[in-house]
Scaffold this motif. Structure first.
Motif, mmCIF file in Angstrom:
data_model
loop_
_atom_site.group_PDB
_atom_site.id
_atom_site.type_symbol
_atom_site.label_atom_id
_atom_site.label_comp_id
_atom_site.label_asym_id
_atom_site.label_seq_id
_atom_site.Cartn_x
_atom_site.Cartn_y
_atom_site.Cartn_z
ATOM 1 N N GLY A 106 0.822 -1.199 0.000
ATOM 2 C CA GLY A 106 0.000 0.000 0.000
ATOM 3 C C GLY A 106 0.858 1.251 0.000
ATOM 4 N N SER A 107 0.191 2.380 0.147
ATOM 5 C CA SER A 107 0.910 3.648 0.128
ATOM 6 C C SER A 107 0.695 4.394 1.435
ATOM 7 N N THR A 108 1.661 5.243 1.739
ATOM 8 C CA THR A 108 1.590 6.089 2.928
ATOM 9 C C THR A 108 2.146 7.465 2.573
ATOM 10 N N MET A 109 1.793 8.445 3.376
ATOM 11 C CA MET A 109 2.375 9.774 3.219
ATOM 12 C C MET A 109 3.670 9.807 4.028
ATOM 13 N N VAL A 110 4.712 10.311 3.418
ATOM 14 C CA VAL A 110 6.035 10.347 4.038
ATOM 15 C C VAL A 110 6.521 11.796 4.052
ATOM 16 N N THR A 111 7.172 12.196 5.127
ATOM 17 C CA THR A 111 7.745 13.537 5.213
ATOM 18 C C THR A 111 9.229 13.456 4.873
ATOM 19 N N GLN A 117 5.853 16.725 2.037
ATOM 20 C CA GLN A 117 5.254 15.394 2.113
ATOM 21 C C GLN A 117 4.999 14.851 0.718
ATOM 22 N N GLU A 119 3.618 10.921 -1.375
ATOM 23 C CA GLU A 119 3.093 9.570 -1.233
ATOM 24 C C GLU A 119 4.168 8.573 -1.645
ATOM 25 N N GLU A 120 4.247 7.489 -0.900
ATOM 26 C CA GLU A 120 5.235 6.452 -1.171
ATOM 27 C C GLU A 120 4.519 5.108 -1.208
ATOM 28 N N TRP A 121 4.773 4.329 -2.264
ATOM 29 C CA TRP A 121 4.203 2.991 -2.391
ATOM 30 C C TRP A 121 5.268 1.971 -2.038
ATOM 31 N N ARG A 122 4.890 0.947 -1.268
ATOM 32 C CA ARG A 122 5.834 -0.082 -0.830
ATOM 33 C C ARG A 122 5.356 -1.454 -1.271
#
Length: 165
Positions: A106-111, A117, A119-122
């Motif tokens: 999934g994806s999360t917001m990363v600082t 900020q 979005e990053e997908w893992r």
């Protein structure tokens, strides 16, 4: 457009992807000669930059084998800029590393360090031996085996230092 034509177009649009664990010679056979040697990310000891089929690819090597591969899609109108890598292209990159079967996390917001900020997908391989991350127009696939081996070696060294006490 017919489905077969679309599939052929997609196959031509993606680069000949490297695979984690390939040797320098295998990478060069896939991409051609490196265009530049660059600073590696730890624990890689050497990193080379390649251009192939509209992608800039940085490959980090550890003990003569590729440890990580980072892909950026070159903007044809601005060669020093990059475009987003589509979900389809990321899927092809993951499938090319056939010894790993990846599952999306999934994806999360990363600082970022600068406070912005994004979005990053893992993705993680089913055997937990590799991971992939997409963010800021860079798609990176890396082996986790090297880090696990380095951790084990470090623990052994520490234990060996203390065994005579």
């Amino acid at each position: 457009m017919k489905p077969a034509s679309l599939l052929c177009f997609l196959l031509l649009a993606v680069p000949a992807y490297a695979r984690i664990g390939e040797t320098t010679q295998q990478i060069e056979a896939r991409y051609g000669k490196s265009i530049e040697t660059t600073r590696p990310k730890c624990p890689a000891t050497v990193a080379e930059l390649y251009d192939k089929n509209g992608f800039r690819i940085m490959v980090g090597f550890y003990e003569g084998k590729s440890y990580y591969e980072e892909f950026q899609k070159i903007d044809p109108e601005k060669p020093n800029s990059y475009l987003e890598i589509t979900e389809t292209e990321r899927s092809w990159l993951l499938k090319a590393n056939e010894k790993f079967r990846f599952s999306p996390l999934g994806s999360t917001m990363v600082t970022a360090q600068d406070g912005t900020q994004h979005e990053e997908w893992r993705y993680v391989s089913l055997d937990r031996q590799a991971e992939a991350i997409y963010g800021l127009k860079v798609f990176a696939i890396r082996s986790l085996r090297v880090e696990k081996q380095k951790e084990a070696d470090e623990k052994k060294r520490e234990a060996d230092k203390l065994k005579d006490f």
